[in-house]
Design a protein around this motif. Sequence first.
Motif, mmCIF file in Angstrom:
data_model
loop_
_atom_site.group_PDB
_atom_site.id
_atom_site.type_symbol
_atom_site.label_atom_id
_atom_site.label_comp_id
_atom_site.label_asym_id
_atom_site.label_seq_id
_atom_site.Cartn_x
_atom_site.Cartn_y
_atom_site.Cartn_z
ATOM 1 N N MET A 1 0.817 -1.183 0.000
ATOM 2 C CA MET A 1 0.000 0.000 0.000
ATOM 3 C C MET A 1 0.870 1.259 0.000
ATOM 4 S SD MET A 1 -3.363 0.443 2.285
ATOM 5 C CE MET A 1 -3.409 1.953 3.160
ATOM 6 N N GLY A 2 2.009 1.168 0.671
ATOM 7 C CA GLY A 2 2.929 2.301 0.698
ATOM 8 C C GLY A 2 3.454 2.655 -0.675
ATOM 9 N N ARG A 3 3.730 1.636 -1.464
ATOM 10 C CA ARG A 3 4.197 1.897 -2.838
ATOM 11 C C ARG A 3 3.109 2.581 -3.644
ATOM 12 N NH1 ARG A 3 7.139 -3.879 -4.166
ATOM 13 N NH2 ARG A 3 8.956 -3.539 -2.859
ATOM 14 N N ALA A 99 -3.123 -0.726 -5.305
ATOM 15 C CA ALA A 99 -2.197 -1.637 -4.627
ATOM 16 C C ALA A 99 -2.943 -2.672 -3.791
ATOM 17 C CB ALA A 99 -1.230 -0.839 -3.748
ATOM 18 N N LEU A 100 -3.988 -2.248 -3.097
ATOM 19 C CA LEU A 100 -4.776 -3.198 -2.302
ATOM 20 C C LEU A 100 -5.484 -4.214 -3.186
ATOM 21 C CD1 LEU A 100 -6.312 -0.951 0.487
ATOM 22 C CD2 LEU A 100 -4.718 -2.844 0.774
ATOM 23 N N GLN A 101 -6.020 -3.768 -4.313
ATOM 24 C CA GLN A 101 -6.664 -4.706 -5.238
ATOM 25 C C GLN A 101 -5.653 -5.734 -5.743
ATOM 26 O OE1 GLN A 101 -8.409 -2.400 -8.380
ATOM 27 N NE2 GLN A 101 -10.148 -1.762 -7.124
ATOM 28 N N TRP A 102 -4.476 -5.262 -6.114
ATOM 29 C CA TRP A 102 -3.445 -6.182 -6.608
ATOM 30 C C TRP A 102 -2.995 -7.138 -5.504
ATOM 31 C CZ3 TRP A 102 1.688 -6.404 -4.929
ATOM 32 C CH2 TRP A 102 2.479 -7.314 -5.619
ATOM 33 N N TRP A 103 -2.752 -6.624 -4.307
ATOM 34 C CA TRP A 103 -2.246 -7.435 -3.194
ATOM 35 C C TRP A 103 -3.203 -8.576 -2.840
ATOM 36 C CZ3 TRP A 103 2.163 -8.119 -0.669
ATOM 37 C CH2 TRP A 103 2.142 -8.753 0.563
ATOM 38 N N HIS A 104 -4.488 -8.268 -2.845
ATOM 39 C CA HIS A 104 -5.485 -9.270 -2.465
ATOM 40 C C HIS A 104 -6.023 -10.071 -3.648
ATOM 41 C CE1 HIS A 104 -5.593 -8.228 1.732
ATOM 42 N NE2 HIS A 104 -5.652 -6.945 1.400
ATOM 43 N N ASN A 107 -10.594 -8.207 -8.531
ATOM 44 C CA ASN A 107 -10.964 -7.598 -9.815
ATOM 45 C C ASN A 107 -10.092 -8.034 -10.980
ATOM 46 O OD1 ASN A 107 -12.947 -6.164 -8.448
ATOM 47 N ND2 ASN A 107 -11.547 -4.500 -7.986
ATOM 48 N N GLY A 108 -9.803 -9.298 -11.063
ATOM 49 C CA GLY A 108 -9.045 -9.815 -12.195
ATOM 50 C C GLY A 108 -7.549 -9.887 -11.995
ATOM 51 N N PHE A 109 -7.029 -9.374 -10.890
ATOM 52 C CA PHE A 109 -5.598 -9.502 -10.607
ATOM 53 C C PHE A 109 -5.318 -10.910 -10.101
ATOM 54 C CE2 PHE A 109 -5.768 -4.803 -9.975
ATOM 55 C CZ PHE A 109 -4.831 -4.479 -10.943
ATOM 56 N N ARG A 110 -4.142 -11.416 -10.426
ATOM 57 C CA ARG A 110 -3.707 -12.706 -9.908
ATOM 58 C C ARG A 110 -2.948 -12.469 -8.617
ATOM 59 N NH1 ARG A 110 0.862 -15.488 -12.986
ATOM 60 N NH2 ARG A 110 1.906 -14.136 -11.542
ATOM 61 N N ARG A 111 -3.318 -13.208 -7.596
ATOM 62 C CA ARG A 111 -2.651 -13.063 -6.296
ATOM 63 C C ARG A 111 -1.275 -13.702 -6.385
ATOM 64 N NH1 ARG A 111 -5.543 -14.449 -0.613
ATOM 65 N NH2 ARG A 111 -3.873 -13.700 0.701
ATOM 66 N N ARG A 113 1.520 -13.041 -4.077
ATOM 67 C CA ARG A 113 2.351 -13.101 -2.893
ATOM 68 C C ARG A 113 2.404 -14.507 -2.323
ATOM 69 N NH1 ARG A 113 -1.340 -11.495 1.834
ATOM 70 N NH2 ARG A 113 -3.334 -11.370 0.789
ATOM 71 N N GLY A 114 3.447 -14.768 -1.542
ATOM 72 C CA GLY A 114 3.638 -16.087 -0.968
ATOM 73 C C GLY A 114 2.704 -16.340 0.209
ATOM 74 N N GLY A 115 2.830 -17.500 0.800
ATOM 75 C CA GLY A 115 2.007 -17.850 1.959
ATOM 76 C C GLY A 115 0.670 -18.412 1.531
ATOM 77 N N ASP A 116 -0.385 -17.867 2.088
ATOM 78 C CA ASP A 116 -1.736 -18.355 1.829
ATOM 79 C C ASP A 116 -2.135 -18.060 0.389
ATOM 80 O OD1 ASP A 116 -4.982 -17.508 3.248
ATOM 81 O OD2 ASP A 116 -4.339 -19.181 2.012
ATOM 82 N N GLN A 117 -2.223 -19.067 -0.450
ATOM 83 C CA GLN A 117 -2.505 -18.891 -1.882
ATOM 84 C C GLN A 117 -3.935 -19.289 -2.217
ATOM 85 O OE1 GLN A 117 -0.657 -17.610 -4.368
ATOM 86 N NE2 GLN A 117 0.945 -17.061 -2.930
ATOM 87 N N ARG A 118 -4.885 -18.532 -1.765
ATOM 88 C CA ARG A 118 -6.283 -18.800 -2.134
ATOM 89 C C ARG A 118 -6.575 -18.114 -3.435
ATOM 90 N NH1 ARG A 118 -9.088 -16.435 2.795
ATOM 91 N NH2 ARG A 118 -7.032 -15.634 3.211
ATOM 92 N N ALA A 119 -7.282 -18.773 -4.293
ATOM 93 C CA ALA A 119 -7.656 -18.190 -5.582
ATOM 94 C C ALA A 119 -8.878 -17.420 -5.362
ATOM 95 C CB ALA A 119 -7.879 -19.259 -6.616
#
Length: 119
Positions: A1-3, A99-104, A107-111, A113-119
């Motif tokens: 979010m900072g970015r 950034a929040l949409q992308w991180w989570h 809306n069509g972004f692919r998640r 980040r590592g760790g919990d990989q829920r689609a």
Amino acid sequence: MGRGLMARCPRCGEARLFRRWLRPHDACPRCAVDWTPQTADDFPAYISILLTGHLLAPVIIALVAEWDLGPGLLAAIILPLAAVLMLGLLQPAKGAVIALQWWHGLNGFRRERGGDQRA
């Protein structure tokens, strides 16, 4: 979010997120993440309005309580200040929402980040 707040690509943090004031690039020139799925819509404006109101409330209270200003002079001080704050907060708010949409992965972004990989 900072970015996003700094108008940088949330993924790589190096490239600029926006090609114009509120228009994001179609894809990041550095890491090639596609930004076309973002749908920030009106949410950045709501955030900007909320923050502007909260920042200006103490200023308005201080102006009214400390100085005997007429309504015209009070409006001449507050309205331009509100417009500058609103416009200044709009791009960082939109960057943070994207950034929040992308991180989570919304809306069509692919998640990604590592760790919990829920689609």
